[in-house]
Design a protein around this motif. Structure first.
Motif, PDB file in Angstrom:
ATOM      1  N   ASP A  39      73.425  11.936  60.606  1.00 42.05           N
ATOM      2  CA  ASP A  39      72.437  13.008  60.818  1.00 42.05           C
ATOM      3  C   ASP A  39      72.997  14.403  60.503  1.00 42.05           C
ATOM      4  OD1 ASP A  39      70.009  11.579  62.296  1.00 42.05           O
ATOM      5  OD2 ASP A  39      71.859  10.766  63.135  1.00 42.05           O
ATOM      6  N   THR A  40      73.450  14.581  59.279  1.00 44.16           N
ATOM      7  CA  THR A  40      73.917  15.911  58.873  1.00 44.16           C
ATOM      8  C   THR A  40      72.760  16.897  58.756  1.00 44.16           C
ATOM      9  OG1 THR A  40      73.895  15.050  56.610  1.00 44.16           O
ATOM     10  CG2 THR A  40      76.034  15.186  57.722  1.00 44.16           C
ATOM     11  N   HIS A  41      71.612  16.431  58.308  1.00 46.08           N
ATOM     12  CA  HIS A  41      70.414  17.278  58.183  1.00 46.08           C
ATOM     13  C   HIS A  41      70.729  18.585  57.443  1.00 46.08           C
ATOM     14  CE1 HIS A  41      67.413  15.049  60.560  1.00 46.08           C
ATOM     15  NE2 HIS A  41      68.471  14.583  61.195  1.00 46.08           N
ATOM     16  N   PHE A  42      71.353  18.450  56.271  1.00 47.91           N
ATOM     17  CA  PHE A  42      71.649  19.647  55.483  1.00 47.91           C
ATOM     18  C   PHE A  42      70.346  20.366  55.124  1.00 47.91           C
ATOM     19  CE2 PHE A  42      75.585  17.206  54.482  1.00 47.91           C
ATOM     20  CZ  PHE A  42      76.477  18.134  55.004  1.00 47.91           C
ATOM     21  N   SER A  43      70.386  21.684  55.224  1.00 53.00           N
ATOM     22  CA  SER A  43      69.198  22.502  54.982  1.00 53.00           C
ATOM     23  C   SER A  43      69.648  23.855  54.447  1.00 53.00           C
ATOM     24  CB  SER A  43      68.413  22.684  56.279  1.00 53.00           C
ATOM     25  OG  SER A  43      69.170  23.439  57.211  1.00 53.00           O
ATOM     26  N   SER A  44      68.695  24.752  54.297  1.00 56.01           N
ATOM     27  CA  SER A  44      69.036  26.089  53.812  1.00 56.01           C
ATOM     28  C   SER A  44      69.904  26.848  54.810  1.00 56.01           C
ATOM     29  CB  SER A  44      67.752  26.886  53.533  1.00 56.01           C
ATOM     30  OG  SER A  44      66.923  26.923  54.689  1.00 56.01           O
ATOM     31  N   ASP A  48      70.084  10.251  57.272  1.00 58.33           N
ATOM     32  CA  ASP A  48      69.526  11.599  57.461  1.00 58.33           C
ATOM     33  C   ASP A  48      70.481  12.648  56.911  1.00 58.33           C
ATOM     34  OD1 ASP A  48      67.173  10.645  58.450  1.00 58.33           O
ATOM     35  OD2 ASP A  48      67.321  11.617  60.405  1.00 58.33           O
ATOM     36  N   PHE A  49      70.734  12.527  55.623  1.00 64.23           N
ATOM     37  CA  PHE A  49      71.607  13.455  54.906  1.00 64.23           C
ATOM     38  C   PHE A  49      70.951  14.836  54.807  1.00 64.23           C
ATOM     39  CE2 PHE A  49      73.249  15.136  50.779  1.00 64.23           C
ATOM     40  CZ  PHE A  49      74.600  15.143  51.081  1.00 64.23           C
ATOM     41  N   LEU A  50      69.673  14.851  54.456  1.00 67.97           N
ATOM     42  CA  LEU A  50      68.918  16.091  54.316  1.00 67.97           C
ATOM     43  C   LEU A  50      67.915  16.223  55.456  1.00 67.97           C
ATOM     44  CD1 LEU A  50      68.108  15.699  50.520  1.00 67.97           C
ATOM     45  CD2 LEU A  50      69.941  17.064  51.508  1.00 67.97           C
ATOM     46  N   ASP A  51      67.570  17.462  55.785  1.00 67.49           N
ATOM     47  CA  ASP A  51      66.547  17.657  56.815  1.00 67.49           C
ATOM     48  C   ASP A  51      65.155  17.569  56.198  1.00 67.49           C
ATOM     49  OD1 ASP A  51      65.761  18.149  59.493  1.00 67.49           O
ATOM     50  OD2 ASP A  51      65.258  20.201  58.936  1.00 67.49           O
ATOM     51  N   THR A 106      67.429  19.231  63.781  1.00 69.91           N
ATOM     52  CA  THR A 106      66.130  19.176  63.110  1.00 69.91           C
ATOM     53  C   THR A 106      65.073  19.789  64.021  1.00 69.91           C
ATOM     54  OG1 THR A 106      64.630  17.712  61.886  1.00 69.91           O
ATOM     55  CG2 THR A 106      65.477  16.896  63.983  1.00 69.91           C
ATOM     56  N   HIS A 107      63.990  20.253  63.418  1.00 69.91           N
ATOM     57  CA  HIS A 107      62.887  20.931  64.114  1.00 69.91           C
ATOM     58  C   HIS A 107      63.320  22.292  64.665  1.00 69.91           C
ATOM     59  CE1 HIS A 107      60.565  17.371  63.521  1.00 69.91           C
ATOM     60  NE2 HIS A 107      61.296  16.644  64.345  1.00 69.91           N
ATOM     61  N   LEU A 108      64.307  22.304  65.550  1.00 67.89           N
ATOM     62  CA  LEU A 108      64.849  23.558  66.079  1.00 67.89           C
ATOM     63  C   LEU A 108      66.354  23.580  65.843  1.00 67.89           C
ATOM     64  CD1 LEU A 108      63.015  23.745  69.532  1.00 67.89           C
ATOM     65  CD2 LEU A 108      62.511  25.123  67.493  1.00 67.89           C
TER      66      LEU A 108
END
Length: 281
Positions: free
Chosen positions: A59-64, A91-94, A261-263
């Protein structure tokens, strides 16, 4: 107590009441999401192979707002552990659809490609890797990061007497029963959601490693378990013993994950890397 003294105490109490949420919010936004901790686990494989160090993250959730600098720090932390095998739980990307114009994916992949693991690096799909158009790019990104993507399949590492079983995402992928191979090896079952436990058939020496829940991301006893995402099956975070899972000798481990994620908040729930020491008989 004099009226003046009582008023001072009341004022102090009101100020504390106002400041505490502000301090907690600042901690949850700017401090705790970057406190990357290492959780240490040990397991006796019952085999005669070599000792093996497995590092698992999810769950890295890479984002801006969570990108190449964080990827570089993550890779450095993992390399310091000198792993033999590295596993990624999805969940590599968010949100690829939202962030594709601002994500520096080449730099992120370059950082994760620098992770060294002589036994190999393996990954599975998460629900965010399917959603938001990410399914078009996720396999290529994992290859660019140096990871072998497993989808309802397994691979045997003879040098360590270890079999890695990779489960597809149960929410957006294919809900396929996974037969645990009767090969005498120690089994590392890699999946995104804890709900994948219900799709395993058989029993074996081994452990299941999942993410998805983020440990609730903001952890509040008795409340967090009420708002867990679908696919959690009531599992929140940490190690659940064999008595609770019935299938694998070393149970199920649910990671708190890396990103958000989300917040962009974490509270009482810092991100983690899991280091699993496998010791032969």
């Amino acid at each position: 107590m004099t009226r003046k003294r009582w008023k001072k105490r009341l004022l102090f109490f009101l100020m504390a009441l106002i400041l505490l949420p502000v301090l907690l919010l600042g901690w949850a936004r700017y401090i705790e999401p970057h406190l990357l901790l290492v959780t240490h686990l040990k397991a006796d494989t019952g085999q005669t192979g070599a000792q093996c160090r497995v590092v698992f993250f999810s769950d890295t959730h890479f984002s801006s707002s969570y990108g190449k600098e964080e990827a570089a720090a993550l890779a450095q932390k993992i390399n310091q552990l000198e792993p033999d095998i590295v596993l990624f739980g999805g969940d590599f990307l968010d949100s690829y659809a939202r962030d594709q114009q601002t994500l520096e994916l080449d730099a992120i992949c370059e950082a994760l490609d620098s992770i060294n693991a002589p036994g190999g690096k393996f990954a599975v799909w998460g629900n965010h890797d399917y959603g938001g158009g990410a399914s078009r790019v996720y396999p290529e990104l994992m290859e660019q990061c140096g990871f072998t993507l497993l989808k309802n399949e397994y691979i045997t590492l003879e040098d360590y007497s270890v079999t890695i079983i990779g489960c597809d995402d149960v929410m957006l992928g294919s809900r396929t029963m996974q037969q645990l191979p009767e090969d005498g090896n120690f089994h590392l079952v890699l999946a995104h959601e804890p709900a994948s436990l219900g799709l395993l058939d058989g029993s074996a020496e081994g452990i299941m490693l999942t993410g998805h829940t983020h440990g609730g991301q903001i952890y509040l006893p008795f409340l967090t378990e009420q708002v867990l995402p679908p696919g959690s099956d009531g599992y929140i975070r940490g190690l659940y013993a064999q008595e609770e899972t019935q299938l694998l000798s070393n149970g199920l481990y649910v990671s708190r994950g890396i990103g958000t994620t989300h917040l962009p908040l974490r509270l009482f729930n810092p991100p983690e890397i899991v280091e699993l020491e496998l010791s032969p008989t």
